[in-house]
Design an enzyme around this catalytic site. Structure first.
Site, PDB file in Angstrom:
ATOM      1  N   GLU A 170      -3.433  -6.075   1.412  1.00  0.00           N
ATOM      2  CA  GLU A 170      -3.838  -5.505   0.286  1.00  0.00           C
ATOM      3  C   GLU A 170      -2.535  -6.739  -0.809  1.00  0.00           C
ATOM      4  O   GLU A 170      -1.933  -6.773  -0.436  1.00  0.00           O
ATOM      5  CB  GLU A 170      -3.027  -4.385   0.315  1.00  0.00           C
TER       6      GLU A 170
ATOM      7  N   GLU B 285     -12.196  -2.490  -3.690  1.00  0.00           N
ATOM      8  CA  GLU B 285     -11.520  -0.421  -3.665  1.00  0.00           C
ATOM      9  C   GLU B 285     -11.643  -0.486  -4.801  1.00  0.00           C
ATOM     10  O   GLU B 285     -10.689  -0.814  -5.347  1.00  0.00           O
ATOM     11  CB  GLU B 285     -10.609   0.038  -2.136  1.00  0.00           C
TER      12      GLU B 285
HETATM   13  O1  KIV Z   1      -7.670   1.304   5.533  1.00  0.00           O
HETATM   14  C1  KIV Z   1      -9.610   1.455   5.193  1.00  0.00           C
HETATM   15  O2  KIV Z   1      -9.808   2.399   6.406  1.00  0.00           O
HETATM   16  C2  KIV Z   1      -9.454   0.801   4.409  1.00  0.00           C
HETATM   17  C3  KIV Z   1     -10.368   1.157   3.211  1.00  0.00           C
HETATM   18  C4  KIV Z   1     -10.305   0.468   2.372  1.00  0.00           C
HETATM   19  C5  KIV Z   1     -11.434   1.354   3.889  1.00  0.00           C
HETATM   20  O3  KIV Z   1      -8.448   0.190   4.194  1.00  0.00           O
END
Ligand code: KIV
Length: 258
Positions: free
Chosen positions: A114, A181
């Protein structure tokens, strides 16, 4: 045939990419046999199966445990493992050590991190070290404590420009794909057109190069799924009914049969 990052890259503009989360060998095998291109060992394991409120509680040892299980149940799909809370913000050497364990010990084919532009330098160094990285922008669930909740991103022009800049910087850094997302659908479309790497959307509209959903949401095992989810089965009902029948059979000595 085993899916690689090369296979995934080649799908952009040719064929949509399907991604499903899994956290153990049994559900990984189901997604794999159904033909998912990518199986994501998401840090959503925290709230989906481990009973935590968010992904913040998920640690490296949990990710290693669940990724190893998924690897044992998967033959063909690309196995993508999440880098959990805090880890990508440690020194590069510590990050490399942790990410290497996901790949070398647990059997991930690639990792997901992320973060936007701020992560570009580390992602560049990881790719130089031979690690395939998917970058995750838009809503970053690991930021939930700072954000105070979950919301859509890229609705304002300023956020759209920031996300476009993030996407280009991450592509430049060597990320093989981008996860978008809860990104405004128009912004997600513009990002998808602006980069040559595939975009995988969740709650980000139909114009991404692929889609991901959490397995429990697809299967109807989540109590309050997000609005964008499409539920393809009601396993909650099916499983509860099966368990109830079994319990009743035990109580009434109908099981086992003679
Ligand atoms: O951890 C997760 O499931 C994700 C979602 C965006 C699918 O990162």
């Amino acid at each position: 045939m085993k899916t690689t990052v090369k296979t995934i890259s080649a799908k952009k503009g040719v064929e949509k990419i399907s991604m499903i989360t899994a956290y153990d060998a049994m559900f990984a095998s189901l997604a794999d046999r159904a033909g998912a291109d990518i199986i994501l060992v998401g840090d959503s394991v925290g709230n989906t199966v481990l009973g935590y409120k968010s992904t913040v509680a998920v640690t490296m040892s949990m990710m290693l445990h669940h990724t190893s299980a998924v690897a044992r149940g998967t033959e063909n799909a690309l196995i993508l493992a999440d880098v959990p809370f805090g880890v990508a913000h440690q020194s590069f050497d510590k990050l490399l050590e942790n990410v290497s364990a996901l790949v070398q010990v647990a059997g991930a084919d690639a990792v997901k991190i992320e973060g936007g532009q701020a992560m570009a330098e580390k992602i560049n160094k990881l790719t130089n070290a031979g690690i395939a990285v998917m970058a995750h922008i838009g809503l970053e669930p690991q930021q939930v404590l700072k954000l105070g909740g979950y919301r859509k991103f890229g609705k304002t022009d300023a956020e759209k420009q920031q996300l476009l800049a993030d996407a280009k910087a991450l592509e430049q850094a060597g990320a093989f794909a981008l996860l978008l997302e809860m990104t405004d659908a128009e912004t997600a479309k513009e990002i998808t057109q602006a980069v040559s790497i595939p975009t995988i959307g969740i709650g980000s509209g139909v114009n991404c190069d692929g889609q991901v959903l959490v397995c429990a949401d697809i299967l109807g095992l989540t109590k309050n799924p997000p609005k964008f989810v499409k539920q393809y089965a009601n396993l909650d009902k099916i499983i509860t009914e099966a368990y109830t029948s079994y319990i009743n059979d035990v109580k009434s000595s109908k099981f086992p049969e003679k």
